[in-house]
Scaffold this motif. Structure first.
Motif, mmCIF file in Angstrom:
data_model
loop_
_atom_site.group_PDB
_atom_site.id
_atom_site.type_symbol
_atom_site.label_atom_id
_atom_site.label_comp_id
_atom_site.label_asym_id
_atom_site.label_seq_id
_atom_site.Cartn_x
_atom_site.Cartn_y
_atom_site.Cartn_z
ATOM 1 N N HIS A 74 0.742 -1.164 0.321
ATOM 2 C CA HIS A 74 0.033 -0.038 -0.442
ATOM 3 C C HIS A 74 0.857 1.381 -0.059
ATOM 4 O O HIS A 74 2.339 1.220 0.399
ATOM 5 N N ASP A 85 6.606 1.819 5.206
ATOM 6 C CA ASP A 85 5.564 0.823 5.699
ATOM 7 C C ASP A 85 4.287 1.419 5.015
ATOM 8 O O ASP A 85 3.540 1.817 4.695
ATOM 9 N N GLY A 86 4.786 -0.179 3.577
ATOM 10 C CA GLY A 86 3.751 0.454 2.942
ATOM 11 C C GLY A 86 4.597 0.431 1.760
ATOM 12 O O GLY A 86 4.674 -0.367 0.627
ATOM 13 N N GLU A 119 -4.842 0.628 3.509
ATOM 14 C CA GLU A 119 -4.388 -0.046 4.634
ATOM 15 C C GLU A 119 -4.410 0.333 5.689
ATOM 16 O O GLU A 119 -4.843 -0.667 6.475
ATOM 17 N N GLU A 120 -3.983 1.535 6.149
ATOM 18 C CA GLU A 120 -3.691 1.761 7.334
ATOM 19 C C GLU A 120 -5.059 2.803 8.061
ATOM 20 O O GLU A 120 -5.595 2.234 9.167
ATOM 21 N N HIS A 185 6.949 -6.027 3.031
ATOM 22 C CA HIS A 185 7.188 -5.183 3.899
ATOM 23 C C HIS A 185 8.683 -5.284 4.929
ATOM 24 O O HIS A 185 9.146 -5.489 5.214
ATOM 25 N N HIS A 344 -1.866 -6.583 7.839
ATOM 26 C CA HIS A 344 -1.742 -6.622 6.270
ATOM 27 C C HIS A 344 -2.273 -6.456 5.509
ATOM 28 O O HIS A 344 -3.097 -7.299 5.721
HETATM 29 MN MN MN Z 1 1.674 -1.834 6.006
#
Ligand code: MN
Ligand code: GLV
Ligand code: MN
Length: 395
Positions: A74, A85-86, A119-120, A185, A344
């Motif tokens: 993401h 992150d993503g 996603e978050e 990730h 995830h």
């Molecule tokens: Mn993530």
């Protein structure tokens, strides 16, 4: 372009000048810019790009079809989040495709890179929004009605950016194309001391909102004994969450967001919203939430307030597909198996198709914060490992 260079291309997109780091959310200018950037990079690598009915973007090497090998992650962030992150999974996927093309590899089955939407849950609260809608794990009407911190519904936010909210919903045909899904990730804890690890599991996770209601009043003229101040039980609940998690053992309970209404320095709030995040390898966060809720009710009663609980999302424990994990292990010799307490899209997909993960070392373990980091050399190792995995799966 390698993964480090790809990440450098988006380094200025969605920077949060107030919080630091990045705030990259669905249906914002930053979200659209990132989606466009991905589509452009995918096309430059000869991939065919399509956006699905839930705002997930797919880039295909070969005609879309069944038994595809799919990778991706993401591009959205938490509020004030890190750069990796993503985006690390997306940049690594693009770099891996380029690496494989350079090797002269021709996939024997369709291969796709996907960017999942929101996603978050950083703007609308429910994590893995795009993948949950795709799989049917989240009801489309409920999704459309989700509201951000300013009260804007997801439906209105999408409409304002020219997207059609009426298309949201399960997409069984697209899901049926996915033969295997692998998400790379950045590691988000302190458990990985080599460049690349293989995901074994994700612990159970849930998010709840507690609304404490009291009576708005004057901070100066209202005697302490006359107050019904919802901030008092909210504060007690923050401490109760820490105590409940410690009692449960190997469990995490966090209050990362607390909003008083109306929120004035000289105003006793009329209500306070508090969000509770609980993750536990025990499999069921219910007992911890009950423990916290018991303390919240007691504290609310003592202050003449009420408390109401709303479940925002539940993510059951995930064990990744053993056979796929074994193939990842064969393709990345020596990589340790790693369970994670971070959520995830791979965890959502795992209930429907064989899914797995690669984790890339994070030297301090800090994540969901501007200090999140991965060394360039480890990023390169991760992208190469992903290319090796895709080559093995798509041959
Ligand atoms: Mn993530
Ligand atoms: C997402 O990264 C989460 O674990 O909340
Ligand atoms: Mn995250």
């Amino acid at each position: 372009m390698n993964a480090v260079e790809l990440l450098a291309e988006i380094t200025d997109v969605g920077r949060d000048r107030t919080r630091g780091g990045y705030s990259r959310h669905l249906a914002t200018a930053a979200g659209s810019d990132l989606r466009d950037w991905f589509a452009e990079q995918a096309r430059r690598r000869g991939l065919d790009v399509e956006t699905d009915r839930n705002g997930n973007v797919w880039a295909w090497w070969g005609a879309p079809g069944p038994d595809a090998v799919v990778t991706g992650s993401h591009l959205d962030s938490v509020p004030g989040g890190g750069a990796f992150d993503g985006p690390l999974g997306v940049a690594s996927a693009l770099a891996a495709v380029q690496d494989l093309a350079g090797r002269g590899f021709a996939p024997a089955r369709p291969l796709a890179v996907v960017v999942f939407a929101e996603e978050e849950g950083g703007r609308f609260g429910v994590p893995c929004l795009g993948s949950r809608l795709l799989t049917g794990d989240l009801d489309a009407d409920r999704a459309r009605a989700l509201r951000d911190a300013d009260g804007v519904s997801l439906a209105d936010a999408l409409t304002a950016r020219g997207d059609d909210p009426s298309t949201l919903g399960p997409d069984p045909e697209r899901l049926a194309r996915v033969g295997r899904f692998v998400e790379l990730h950045v590691e988000q804890g302190r458990a990985l001391d080599v460049p690349v690890g293989i995901g074994s599991a994700i612990v159970a996770h849930g998010r709840w909102r507690l609304r404490f209601t009291g009576r708005g009043d004057h901070a100066g003229t209202t005697a302490l004994t006359d107050r019904r101040d919802p901030m008092i039980p909210a504060a007690a609940t923050v401490l109760a969450a820490r105590r409940a998690a410690a009692r449960a053992g190997d469990t995490r309970a966090t209050v990362g967001r607390l909003v008083p209404n109306p929120g004035g320095t000289n105003v006793i709030a009329s209500s306070v919203d508090l969000w509770l995040d609980v993750r536990t390898p025990a499999g069921d966060p219910g007992p911890v939430v009950d423990d916290v809720l018991g303390a919240a009710r007691e504290a609310a009663h003592a202050e003449g307030c009420t408390v109401a609980l709303t479940v925002e999302s539940l993510s059951p424990a995930v064990t990744f597909d053993d056979a796929l994990a074994a193939r990842l292990a064969a393709a990345v010799p020596g990589a340790p198996m790693l369970a994670t307490a971070a959520g995830h899209d791979a965890g959502v997909l795992a209930a429907h198709v064989p899914a797995g993960m690669l984790h890339v070392r994070n030297p301090t373990g800090v994540s969901h914060a501007p200090d999140e980091h991965a060394e360039d050399g480890d990023v390169e190792c991760g992208a190469r490992a992903l290319a090796d995995v895709l080559e093995e799966l798509a041959r």
